[in-house]
Each structure stands twice: as C-alpha cells, then as structure tokens.
Design an enzyme around this catalytic site. Structure first.
Site, PDB file in Angstrom:
ATOM      1  N   CYS A   2      97.422  67.682  96.298  1.00 53.49           N
ATOM      2  CA  CYS A   2      98.146  67.457  97.504  1.00 53.49           C
ATOM      3  C   CYS A   2      99.476  66.709  97.040  1.00 53.49           C
ATOM      4  CB  CYS A   2      97.500  66.511  98.386  1.00 53.49           C
ATOM      5  SG  CYS A   2      95.823  67.416  99.115  1.00 53.49           S
ATOM      6  N   ARG A  27     102.118  70.671  92.211  1.00 55.64           N
ATOM      7  CA  ARG A  27     100.645  70.098  92.299  1.00 55.64           C
ATOM      8  C   ARG A  27      99.649  71.009  92.938  1.00 55.64           C
ATOM      9  NH1 ARG A  27     101.130  64.301  92.094  1.00 55.64           N
ATOM     10  NH2 ARG A  27      99.543  63.856  93.287  1.00 55.64           N
ATOM     11  N   TRP A  74      95.904  70.485  99.792  1.00 56.12           N
ATOM     12  CA  TRP A  74      95.120  71.337  99.007  1.00 56.12           C
ATOM     13  C   TRP A  74      93.820  71.076  99.478  1.00 56.12           C
ATOM     14  CZ3 TRP A  74      91.022  70.939  95.231  1.00 56.12           C
ATOM     15  CH2 TRP A  74      90.878  71.957  94.217  1.00 56.12           C
ATOM     16  N   ASN A  98      96.422  61.633 100.743  1.00 60.41           N
ATOM     17  CA  ASN A  98      95.685  62.643  99.462  1.00 60.41           C
ATOM     18  C   ASN A  98      94.476  61.485  99.222  1.00 60.41           C
ATOM     19  OD1 ASN A  98      98.104  63.983  99.444  1.00 60.41           O
ATOM     20  ND2 ASN A  98      98.854  62.955  97.403  1.00 60.41           N
ATOM     21  N   GLY A  99      93.709  62.320  98.822  1.00 60.05           N
ATOM     22  CA  GLY A  99      92.270  61.788  98.418  1.00 60.05           C
ATOM     23  C   GLY A  99      91.138  62.173  99.465  1.00 60.05           C
ATOM     24  N   GLU A 481      91.682  75.963  73.879  1.00 61.62           N
ATOM     25  CA  GLU A 481      92.953  75.548  74.838  1.00 61.62           C
ATOM     26  C   GLU A 481      93.502  77.168  74.969  1.00 61.62           C
ATOM     27  OE1 GLU A 481      96.163  73.884  76.733  1.00 61.62           O
ATOM     28  OE2 GLU A 481      94.196  73.469  76.546  1.00 61.62           O
ATOM     29  N   LYS A 485      94.366  78.275  78.756  1.00 64.82           N
ATOM     30  CA  LYS A 485      95.530  78.742  79.138  1.00 64.82           C
ATOM     31  C   LYS A 485      95.436  80.223  79.725  1.00 64.82           C
ATOM     32  CE  LYS A 485      97.636  75.297  78.919  1.00 64.82           C
ATOM     33  NZ  LYS A 485      96.488  74.812  79.327  1.00 64.82           N
ATOM     34  N   GLU A 488      93.452  79.865  83.159  1.00 68.66           N
ATOM     35  CA  GLU A 488      94.248  79.303  84.202  1.00 68.66           C
ATOM     36  C   GLU A 488      95.302  80.110  85.047  1.00 68.66           C
ATOM     37  OE1 GLU A 488      94.653  74.517  83.257  1.00 68.66           O
ATOM     38  OE2 GLU A 488      95.608  75.907  81.872  1.00 68.66           O
ATOM     39  N   HIS A 504      75.838  84.157  67.221  1.00 66.03           N
ATOM     40  CA  HIS A 504      74.827  83.320  68.320  1.00 66.03           C
ATOM     41  C   HIS A 504      75.092  83.884  69.572  1.00 66.03           C
ATOM     42  CE1 HIS A 504      73.031  80.778  65.111  1.00 66.03           C
ATOM     43  NE2 HIS A 504      74.191  80.681  64.443  1.00 66.03           N
ATOM     44  N   LYS A 603      97.703  70.051  89.734  1.00 65.26           N
ATOM     45  CA  LYS A 603      98.526  69.248  88.478  1.00 65.26           C
ATOM     46  C   LYS A 603      97.678  68.286  88.090  1.00 65.26           C
ATOM     47  CE  LYS A 603     101.202  69.040  85.031  1.00 65.26           C
ATOM     48  NZ  LYS A 603     100.828  69.806  83.989  1.00 65.26           N
TER      49      LYS A 603
END
Length: 608
Positions: A2, A27, A74, A98-99, A481, A485, A488, A504, A603
């Site tokens: 948000c 964000r 969001w 927000n929250g 990472e 990426k 995402e 394995h 974000k």
C-alpha cells in the site's frame, strides 16, 4: 505494501497527490483513490486498477483545493474493487490506512449496532466510523486519539476533516509514515520517494505518535497528548535518483546502478594502507567485536539470502559461529541466546514487520542488536543498538537488486572487522581483501557487459516453464537468489538448490530441455560441480553455466556459457548475482510481465 500520500499547502493538492501515488506504484497495489477538500466539502475519487484509471476520473472533475490525501491499496481485507479502495468516508471524515486492524470484526459489530452502515469489506472503514463517532463528543484530534486507543494491530493513518480543512493528521503504529517539511507546505507519506520531487526535509514518526500538519506548522504528540519535539533531517537522495532516467524499467536501472551503489557502501568504511576497517561505521568497537561469541543473522526474502552469504564469510574469515534464520520463523521460536551474542538484522526498507518483531524479541532478551539497512531513520535503525547504512539510494523496483549486493558488501566489511578484531587474519591478507573490495565496482561494470549475451540466452529459453538453479558453498545462496528473482518477476517456477543435494530429489525433474543454471567457481569443489553437470547432461538437461573458470571441460559441457572475471570467493557472489538479475529481467520482459510491479507482491512487507 500500500502507499499513502497527503499534502497541505499552496499548490494544487490533487496534482501533488496524484504525482505522489505514481511514485509509490512500486509498492504494489490493486486499486487507488484520493480525497480532497473543495468548497468546504470532501470529494472522493477512487477505482480498481491502475493510477492512470484514477487520473482519467480525476481529470473529468474539479480538482482544485489545497489539501488532499491519496492511497494505493494492496488487498488484505476484501477483494480489489471500487468500494474497497481507499479513502473511506464517514460523516465529515476521510481516512487512508496502511496495515491491518486485528479487532475490526468486533468493532464493526459495535458500530453496526449503533446505526453505522458499511459499504466496503475493509477493516479501514471501521476507523473512519470510529473517528466520526467520537467526533460527536470530542474534538477532531481527541476523536483520533480515542479511536487509536481502540485499535489493535498495525496502522499508518492519514485523516482529513472537512470541518477543519486547514489540518492534515497522521498517526503511526507499527507501519511506516514520514513527514515532509517545507515552508508554507507539508507532506505526509508511507515512503520518501512520494514527495522527493518537492521536499527533502523529513521527520520519521515513531509508534504511537500523531502529527498535526497545517501548511505553516507541524506538531507531534502521543496518544496521551504529550508533545514530542522532532527536527527535520535532510535526505540526500535526489528526485532524479527515483526516476527511470531513460531505462525501460526501474529494475533495469537499479541493476546498472549497482557499481555506484556498492561504491557508496564501501566509501569511508575501509582503510587500505592501515589494513583495517572504520569501526565507527558499525558503532561497535574492535574490543566489542572481539567479545562476540555467536551471531544471529535474521531477515526476510532477498535479505535472508544476503544473510546466508554473510554466514559463509563470517565463519570462514572470523571463526565465529553464525545462525541464519528467516525472521518470520525466528520470531516464534524460543531461542536460548548464548552469552556475548549479537543479533544482526538486515532489511532494505527498515520497516519489514517480521524482522522488526525478531529484533524486538532479541532486545527483550538483552542481546546486542545491529542492523544493516538502506533507509535513514527507518524503524529498524531507530530500534537497533547499532546501525550500518548501505547508502544504496532509493530502490523502486519491487524485486530487490542493488540492496542485495550492497548488503553482501556490508557483511564482507563486517566479517573483515570481526576477523581483524579476533586476530584471525594477518595484515597482508586483510590488505589484499580490502584491495579486492576497492576493485569491486569496476569489476561489476565489467560483469554487466554480459548483458547482450544474457539477453540472447533469454530469447531462446524464456518460454520454458521451470528452472533449476544449482551451486555449492558460498554460491548456494546466489542460486537461491537467482531462482527467487526469476519467479518474482516472470512467474516461472524456479528452485534454488545446493548442488550436493541434486541427487536427493531435484534430479527427478530433469528431462529433455529442462533448464539448469549452474554457478561454478574454480575452487576445491570444481570437480564435484563438473560431476553434477555431467549428470544433468546425461539426462538431456539444458545447462546454463555462470563461472569464473575458462576450463575447456566446463565450456564443452555447457549449452550456454557466461564467463565472469572474479576477485575472491566472497566478492564473486556479488559478480555472479548480476548476470542472474539480468537473465530474470530479460525473461520477464520478453514474457510481457510487469517487471517493476509483479502481481501479488509489495516492496515492503509491513504487516505479517
């Protein structure tokens, strides 16, 4: 997640707020809205979808006025819709939030029983109705205080009252909010880039603080009405640092900014001739570092991968035992902290909810705390005993790039300081390791010249539905990472694995044309990596190799080969990261994905 922006001053407030919302798009959001006071009444415009949709609606209406608030939502409570978009209105009150309000269900039942009607599914509408309810008995500011005393959870609020159009009020409780102060105008937002084009003098609110803004003044109080005196600090970021500067996406710009960002992280932190680091930059003295027996490295997402790299560096260089853990798991464990431990939190934003909770837990257990962070004045930095700022500049793209490589460099410097303090390495080795560090920005520029070969690879494999990333030792976190990426921003399923674990389970996935990205260092594990690659090739897998080795056997086994000239095994993690970022970026762009604002992601994860 948000975004909030509010303005009061002589400018066209709606235009300022719309511009601020655009700067907060990174964000992540699914709807947007604004409220402004014009002709002594509150006007609202809000809609599902992108800010351009909102802007089209606003431009069809009168948009004058000198006070306004805006929000990008969001979804948490309630699906994305026009009705659930903020701001929410009750009587003369408009609220953006927000929250998450954890007790909103019981509060909603109470308000419904008193005759309040709800038009949304959100927890935020409860806040607007509560303020309206208490305002019938108290002043505007007192009504906000009474409301906040009823709320459980995390929130950043900005509130307008059409009956007091000369005021803009903000509240913080476990969700970030920052105030911008200029003569004759004030700003309030969830993040500095929202108003960076206009103002660089900022005040960071602490939990439980209320800020009352007029165009000519600001006052900060707590929920009991006690005044808190705070002076603005100057943010050194410039507005241009938060612009695309001709790049197609913020993410691509930030990938190419990494040599500069890493250079700023290094600057003033090491002493080449003296073969030492500048301990004051961490706040810990050499003697304090010498006394550390155990380190807890805790973070979320990409920052957690930096922790894993840090573990290898610290244990290898300084011989100190390190535990790494995801903050959302750490915060719910009962940790038997050892004496002389250090809790080290890593966060780009400094507002990550789980990392903050883990930090709080460490402090409750009397453990020394250090944070590595990018954002000056953020909550994690204020609550830590010691802070190391990476100085990477604003990171707008949701997928972290320059924050990650700067965090690795910060951990490298910390590991060096720890090793020096404990007398684990001699001066000659320290000088060599610092010399390599000083060479890193230039080597990163060289590594970024792999962009065209990487793009050519991406063009041939971007339609593949699954990827496997494999590496050994300190490069294993880089495999994690790289996979993160890709998933995402391209929405391709990708997994990172320690190459020794291949047999394995992961090898069961390999079939004709299945892409496997290998990160291979020319070190003691080189022959084992070759064996792994041969096993993939025997099953007709597609091998993409990223390496600092020119050995013919490796090149011959690879379908695609990316050579990066390295420095040392610690800093090679940074150099290997760059082509993986480019590979993810080009694949996502070729697939037509929204690179800077991937679906379902935000974000800063400021709620659990």
């Amino acid at each position: 997640m948000c975004g909030i922006i509010g303005y009061i001053g002589e400018r066209n407030a709606v235009e300022v707020v719309l511009e601020g919302l655009k700067r907060l798009e990174y964000r992540g959001y699914d709807s947007a809205g604004i409220a402004y006071i014009c002709n002594s009444s509150i006007n609202t415009v809000k809609c599902k979808g992108k800010i351009r949709n909102l802007e089209a609606l606003v431009n069809s209406q009168i948009n004058s006025g000198q006070v306004a608030i805006g929000h990008t939502r969001w979804a948490t409570h309630g699906k994305p819709s026009d009705e659930n978009a903020h701001p929410h209105i009750s009587g003369s009150i408009a609220v953006v939030h927000n929250g998450i309000i954890e007790n909103y269900v019981e509060l909603k039942k109470e308000l419904v029983s008193e005759g309040y009607k709800f038009i949304s599914e959100t927890d935020t509408e409860v806040i607007a109705h509560l303020i309206d309810k208490y305002k019938k008995k108290y002043s505007f500011i007192e009504a906000i205080k009474q409301t906040c005393r009823r709320l459980k959870g995390s929130y950043a609020l900005v509130v307008l009252d059409e009956q007091e159009p000369d005021k803009l009020v903000g509240v913080r409780m476990e969700s970030p909010i920052v105030v911008g102060v200029n003569e004759g105008e004030k700003f309030i937002a969830s993040d500095v880039p929202a108003f960076l084009n206009y103002c660089r003098n900022v005040i960071f609110l602490d939990d439980g603080e209320i800020v009352i803004l007029t165009k000519d003044s600001y006052e900060i109080i707590d929920l009991n009405g006690k005044k808190h005196k705070k002076e603005p600090i100057l943010i050194t970021w410039t507005a241009s640092m938060a612009e695309k500067s001709g790049y197609k996406h913020f993410m691509l710009k930030e990938i190419y900014e990494q040599p500069r960002a890493v250079g700023d992280t290094i600057k003033g932190r090491v002493l080449v001739e003296e073969a030492d680091i500048v301990y004051e930059e961490f706040g810990l003295t050499s003697d304090e570092l010498k006394s550390i027996k155990k380190i807890y490295l805790v973070a979320c997402g990409t920052s957690y991968h930096a922790c894993l790299v840090g573990k290898y560096m610290i244990e290898d260089l300084a011989g100190v035992s390190v535990e790494t853990e995801i903050a959302s798991e750490f915060r719910y464990r009962k940790i038997p902290f050892e004496k002389n431990s250090l809790f080290l939190a890593i966060s780009q934003s400094g507002e990550t909810a789980d990392t903050l909770a883990a930090l709080k837990y460490a402090k409750e257990n009397k453990v020394k705390t250090l944070s590595i962070c990018n954002v000056l004045g953020s909550r994690i930095t204020r609550e830590s005993d010691y802070v190391f700022y990476t100085h990477s500049g604003p990171e707008i793209g949701v997928a972290s790039t320059k924050a990650f490589t700067s965090q690795i460099v910060a951990l490298y410097i910390f590991a060096l300081g720890l090793a020096i303090s404990k007398e684990k390495i001699n001066k000659n080795k320290v000088r060599l390791l610092i010399t390599h560090l000083m060479e890193l920005p230039k080597k990163m520029e060289e590594a970024l010249r792999s962009d065209r070969p990487v793009y050519q690879i991406a063009k041939e494999i971007y339609k593949k539905p699954n990827f496997l990333y494999l590496a050994r030792g300190i490069n294993y976190p880089i495999a994690l990472e790289g996979a993160l990426k890709l998933k995402e921003i391209s929405y391709i399923h990708a997994e990172g694995y320690a190459a020794g674990e291949m047999k394995h389970g992961p090898i069961a996935l390999v079939e004709d044309g299945f892409p496997v990205v290998f990160i291979v260092s020319e070190d003691s594990l080189f022959e084992k990596a070759i064996a792994n690659i041969e096993e993939i090739k025997s099953r007709d897998g597609l091998v993409i190799t990223l390496t600092n080795s020119r050995k013919a056997i490796l090149k011959n086994l690879s379908d695609y080969f990316i050579y990066i000239k390295g420095l040392n095994k610690y800093l090679n993690t940074v150099l290997f990261t760059l082509p993986l970022q480019l590979l993810a970026y080009y694949i996502a762009d070729l697939r037509g994905c929204d690179v800077d604002q991937p679906r379902n992601l935000a974000k800063s994860v400021t709620v659990e």
